[in-house]
Design an enzyme around this catalytic site. Structure first.
Site, short mmCIF file in Angstrom:
data_model
loop_
_atom_site.label_atom_id
_atom_site.label_comp_id
_atom_site.label_asym_id
_atom_site.label_seq_id
_atom_site.Cartn_x
_atom_site.Cartn_y
_atom_site.Cartn_z
N HIS A 209 0.89 5.02 1.11
CA HIS A 209 0.20 6.01 1.95
C HIS A 209 0.25 7.36 1.23
CE1 HIS A 209 0.18 3.81 5.92
NE2 HIS A 209 1.17 3.15 5.36
N HIS B 118 0.84 -1.20 0.00
CA HIS B 118 0.00 0.00 0.00
C HIS B 118 0.87 1.24 0.00
CE1 HIS B 118 0.57 -1.55 4.09
NE2 HIS B 118 0.63 -0.29 4.49
P1 5GP Z 1 1.46 -0.04 7.48
O1 5GP Z 1 2.12 0.23 8.81
O2 5GP Z 1 1.28 -1.51 7.21
O3 5GP Z 1 2.17 0.69 6.36
O4 5GP Z 1 0.05 0.66 7.58
C1 5GP Z 1 -1.16 -0.01 7.48
C2 5GP Z 1 -2.25 1.04 7.49
O5 5GP Z 1 -3.46 0.39 7.22
C3 5GP Z 1 -2.39 1.78 8.83
O6 5GP Z 1 -2.28 3.19 8.62
C4 5GP Z 1 -3.79 1.39 9.30
O7 5GP Z 1 -4.48 2.44 9.93
C5 5GP Z 1 -4.48 0.96 8.01
N1 5GP Z 1 -5.47 -0.09 8.19
C6 5GP Z 1 -5.29 -1.26 8.86
N2 5GP Z 1 -6.40 -2.01 8.81
C7 5GP Z 1 -7.30 -1.29 8.05
C8 5GP Z 1 -8.64 -1.55 7.65
O8 5GP Z 1 -9.24 -2.58 7.96
N3 5GP Z 1 -9.25 -0.60 6.89
C9 5GP Z 1 -8.61 0.56 6.53
N4 5GP Z 1 -9.30 1.43 5.78
N5 5GP Z 1 -7.35 0.83 6.91
C10 5GP Z 1 -6.70 -0.08 7.65
#
Ligand code: 5GP
Ligand code: ZN
Length: 152
Positions: A114, A112
């Protein structure tokens, strides 16, 4: 007797992957954009108003597993969304970021990007995601190691 349906191989972790579930529509999300390669939706725990995630439709843990067309589509969509978020929410800037690998802070193992709108006054910037600075290495040695890996 009907022929047995071929077994469908589901990549490990995909059954419970929240972003695959959003793509399938079994987990609700505020979807902002989708095309044949990518999907974008609001982050459920935004670090700024409009914090958005752009994900490939096809499950992959790392950008390195994505074909070049998918990588291009991810960043193309991220830049387009950043423009809409800036315009719609009045943000004068934005950060783009990818946490790739646990060591980099990745919590959801589905690639993903951001898109984080910036309103000013929050401080920081992508160089500051690493909180401690390691010892400074000679740049020439560092470049030589990376160049050698690029040639392999
Ligand atoms: P990472 O640390 O893996 O780069 O960030 C994962 C992101 O996914 C976090 O900012 C978290 O808030 C978001 N996230 C995790 N689970 C969900 C979900 O079920 N739905 C949405 N919309 N965002 C999620
Ligand atoms: Zn997934």
């Amino acid at each position: 007797m009907p022929a047995q349906a071929p077994a469908v191989t589901v990549p490990h972790g995909m059954e419970t992957c929240p972003f695959c579930r959003i793509r399938e529509g079994t987990l609700p999300a505020h979807v902002l954009y989708q095309d044949e390669e990518v999907l974008a939706f609001l982050d459920i725990y935004p670090c700024a108003q409009g914090h958005t995630l752009v994900v490939p439709r096809r499950h992959a843990a790392s950008l390195a597993e994505c074909p070049p067309a998918t990588v291009a589509a991810l960043f193309h969509a991220a830049v387009r969304l950043a423009g809409a978020i800036q315009e719609g929410l009045g943000a004068p800037g934005f950060n783009l970021g990818v946490n790739d690998g646990r060591a980099a802070g990745q919590e959801v193992p589905h690639v993903h990007v951001h898109v984080i709108p910036r309103y000013g006054g929050e401080g920081g910037g992508v160089q500051r995601v690493v909180k401690t600075r390691g010892p400074v290495q000679p740049l020439a040695e560092t470049a030589a190691k990376i160049l050698a890996a690029l040639r392999r």
